[in-house]
Scaffold this active site. Structure first.
Site, PDB file in Angstrom:
ATOM      1  N   TYR A  58       0.840  -1.193   0.000  1.00 25.51           N
ATOM      2  CA  TYR A  58       0.000   0.000   0.000  1.00 25.51           C
ATOM      3  C   TYR A  58       0.874   1.242   0.000  1.00 25.51           C
ATOM      4  O   TYR A  58       1.560   1.543   0.974  1.00 25.51           O
ATOM      5  CB  TYR A  58      -0.928   0.021   1.211  1.00 25.51           C
ATOM      6  CG  TYR A  58      -1.890  -1.137   1.288  1.00 25.51           C
ATOM      7  CD1 TYR A  58      -2.222  -1.891   0.173  1.00 25.51           C
ATOM      8  CD2 TYR A  58      -2.481  -1.487   2.503  1.00 25.51           C
ATOM      9  CE1 TYR A  58      -3.113  -2.952   0.256  1.00 25.51           C
ATOM     10  CE2 TYR A  58      -3.378  -2.544   2.599  1.00 25.51           C
ATOM     11  CZ  TYR A  58      -3.679  -3.274   1.480  1.00 25.51           C
ATOM     12  OH  TYR A  58      -4.552  -4.327   1.577  1.00 25.51           O
ATOM     13  N   HIS A 126      -0.108 -11.788   1.123  1.00 23.51           N
ATOM     14  CA  HIS A 126      -1.071 -10.947   0.409  1.00 23.51           C
ATOM     15  C   HIS A 126      -1.713 -11.692  -0.762  1.00 23.51           C
ATOM     16  O   HIS A 126      -2.920 -11.587  -0.990  1.00 23.51           O
ATOM     17  CB  HIS A 126      -0.364  -9.688  -0.081  1.00 23.51           C
ATOM     18  CG  HIS A 126      -1.243  -8.498  -0.195  1.00 23.51           C
ATOM     19  ND1 HIS A 126      -0.763  -7.216  -0.186  1.00 23.51           N
ATOM     20  CD2 HIS A 126      -2.580  -8.380  -0.326  1.00 23.51           C
ATOM     21  CE1 HIS A 126      -1.761  -6.353  -0.314  1.00 23.51           C
ATOM     22  NE2 HIS A 126      -2.873  -7.040  -0.407  1.00 23.51           N
ATOM     23  N   SER A 205     -13.114  -5.107   1.888  1.00 21.41           N
ATOM     24  CA  SER A 205     -14.170  -4.445   1.102  1.00 21.41           C
ATOM     25  C   SER A 205     -15.561  -4.904   1.525  1.00 21.41           C
ATOM     26  O   SER A 205     -16.411  -5.222   0.681  1.00 21.41           O
ATOM     27  CB  SER A 205     -13.970  -4.697  -0.402  1.00 21.41           C
ATOM     28  OG  SER A 205     -12.750  -4.162  -0.841  1.00 21.41           O
ATOM     29  N   PRO A 206     -15.862  -4.935   2.837  1.00 15.86           N
ATOM     30  CA  PRO A 206     -17.185  -5.392   3.280  1.00 15.86           C
ATOM     31  C   PRO A 206     -18.302  -4.427   2.926  1.00 15.86           C
ATOM     32  O   PRO A 206     -19.481  -4.779   3.027  1.00 15.86           O
ATOM     33  CB  PRO A 206     -17.018  -5.513   4.800  1.00 15.86           C
ATOM     34  CG  PRO A 206     -15.990  -4.475   5.131  1.00 15.86           C
ATOM     35  CD  PRO A 206     -15.020  -4.515   3.971  1.00 15.86           C
ATOM     36  N   GLY A 208     -18.427  -3.104  -0.143  1.00 13.25           N
ATOM     37  CA  GLY A 208     -18.423  -3.035  -1.603  1.00 13.25           C
ATOM     38  C   GLY A 208     -17.630  -1.864  -2.131  1.00 13.25           C
ATOM     39  O   GLY A 208     -18.067  -1.169  -3.038  1.00 13.25           O
ATOM     40  N   ARG A 209     -16.438  -1.652  -1.546  1.00 13.21           N
ATOM     41  CA  ARG A 209     -15.573  -0.525  -1.919  1.00 13.21           C
ATOM     42  C   ARG A 209     -16.317   0.802  -1.792  1.00 13.21           C
ATOM     43  O   ARG A 209     -16.156   1.716  -2.604  1.00 13.21           O
ATOM     44  CB  ARG A 209     -15.004  -0.716  -3.327  1.00 13.21           C
ATOM     45  CG  ARG A 209     -14.291  -2.061  -3.492  1.00 13.21           C
ATOM     46  CD  ARG A 209     -13.524  -2.167  -4.789  1.00 13.21           C
ATOM     47  NE  ARG A 209     -13.047  -3.531  -4.986  1.00 13.21           N
ATOM     48  CZ  ARG A 209     -11.989  -4.083  -4.397  1.00 13.21           C
ATOM     49  NH1 ARG A 209     -11.286  -3.351  -3.553  1.00 13.21           N
ATOM     50  NH2 ARG A 209     -11.629  -5.328  -4.640  1.00 13.21           N
ATOM     51  N   GLY A 210     -17.150   0.883  -0.758  1.00 15.41           N
ATOM     52  CA  GLY A 210     -17.890   2.104  -0.465  1.00 15.41           C
ATOM     53  C   GLY A 210     -19.236   2.205  -1.145  1.00 15.41           C
ATOM     54  O   GLY A 210     -20.065   3.041  -0.763  1.00 15.41           O
ATOM     55  N   PHE A 211     -19.503   1.354  -2.128  1.00  8.48           N
ATOM     56  CA  PHE A 211     -20.740   1.482  -2.902  1.00  8.48           C
ATOM     57  C   PHE A 211     -21.981   1.198  -2.070  1.00  8.48           C
ATOM     58  O   PHE A 211     -23.020   1.854  -2.230  1.00  8.48           O
ATOM     59  CB  PHE A 211     -20.692   0.525  -4.102  1.00  8.48           C
ATOM     60  CG  PHE A 211     -21.832   0.705  -5.057  1.00  8.48           C
ATOM     61  CD1 PHE A 211     -21.870   1.784  -5.921  1.00  8.48           C
ATOM     62  CD2 PHE A 211     -22.885  -0.191  -5.089  1.00  8.48           C
ATOM     63  CE1 PHE A 211     -22.919   1.963  -6.801  1.00  8.48           C
ATOM     64  CE2 PHE A 211     -23.948  -0.024  -5.965  1.00  8.48           C
ATOM     65  CZ  PHE A 211     -23.967   1.059  -6.827  1.00  8.48           C
TER      66      PHE A 211
END
Length: 317
Positions: A58, A126, A205-206, A208-211
């Site tokens: 990262y 990773h 990403s729980p 949904g990447r912010g969606f």
């Protein structure tokens, strides 16, 4: 924060962790603010978050420095610190995998230096390197545990067969795979196996990447340097179709008097005993919102409604 045991042999930690990737990489990097990120990480600890997740890739490499600054002094002992190795920068902005034992041994020392600590609580592979037998890679992880540089070791984005092969060399404490209301692949085989084996599952990403928070309604709202612009589910036509999923999550949230993010996280938490989602944020308000999901109770009817959501339009990558 409600606590749970990190698998059968781990410590008691808060059930919701903090993913730190977006603080320095992938999401709206032009507005990076390290001082704010340090404050958010420390606020997370104050709210009962234990698991702080980063990776050497990262940034690359800068995310661990930010996390290390946040955990300086008395903050380190309050964190269940996790980092990862196994992805390296490639040519033309691409990423490559490196699971060679010598790379793993060298990388843990570099990560510890950047993090400002003599050990991590969780060291994770990773991605599995297809050019290196996982048994060889995992042997290096076992050496790192024996040397006291990591308390526990885990895998990321793996199959059940890969978990079994690693277990033949050394115990696997955790698996970090994607899991959310719009990415449910882990429910078929990986989650049942980790539950059976007493392995912690760390859904990345729980949201949904912010969606799934309902904060994104158009492709044009994504910052120019945001990597979601390259993902199929965020292309304009797919995004419009996927807004129907968010609408359903919002309906449940309004009925319960919570937020869509809390409903989405509560659903993930309900999937097993050893599930520790790691939503990422660098906004104090969203952090508090995410932590509050630990107190949201979904009824069987709520869960059934959410389980019935259709598959999203578009692939993950």
């Amino acid at each position: 924060m409600r606590n749970a045991t990190f698998g059968t042999n781990g410590p008691e930690i808060g059930v919701i962790g903090l993913g730190c990737m977006g603080m320095t990489w992938a999401y709206d990097v032009q507005n990076r603010d390290d001082e704010n990120s340090v404050r958010v990480i420390r606020q997370a600890l104050d709210l009962g978050v234990g698991l702080i997740d980063t990776a050497d890739m990262y940034g690359p490499y800068t995310n661990e420095e930010v996390v290390g600054a946040a955990l300086a002094g008395p903050y380190r002992e309050r964190a269940f610190l996790a980092t990862k190795v196994g992805i390296v920068p490639g040519g033309e902005g691409q990423m490559e995998r490196n699971g060679r034992p010598e790379h793993v041994r060298r990388s843990i020392d570099e990560s510890l230096r950047r993090l400002g600590t003599d050990h991590v609580d969780l060291y994770q592979l990773h991605r599995v390197d297809p050019e290196v037998p996982i048994e060889e890679t995992w042997g290096a992880f076992a050496e790192i545990v024996a040397a006291g540089k990591a308390r526990h070791v885990g895998l990321s984005e793996v199959t059940v067969e890969e978990i079994r092969r690693a277990q033949s060399v050394h115990p696997v404490a955790s698996v970090q795979n994607e899991l959310s209301l719009w990415t449910r692949d882990a429910l078929a085989e990986v989650l049942p196996y980790t539950e059976e084996q007493g392995i912690a599952l760390l859904p990345f990403s729980p949201l949904g990447r912010g969606f799934l928070t309902g904060s994104i309604s158009s492709f044009d709202e994504l910052p120019a340097d945001d990597f979601r612009r390259r993902l199929p589910r965020f292309q304009q036509d797919a995004l419009k179709a996927n807004l129907a999923l968010v609408a359903k999550v919002r309906e449940v949230a309004e009925r319960l008097g919570t937020t869509p993010a809390q409903v989405a996280l509560a659903w993930v938490l309900a999937q097993g005993r050893y599930v520790f989602p790691i939503p990422g944020t660098r906004t104090p308000r969203y952090l508090a919102d995410n932590v509050g999901a630990a107190d949201v109770v979904l009824s069987p009817a709520d869960l059934a409604e959410l389980d019935g959501l259709p598959a999203p339009t578009g692939g993950r990558y």
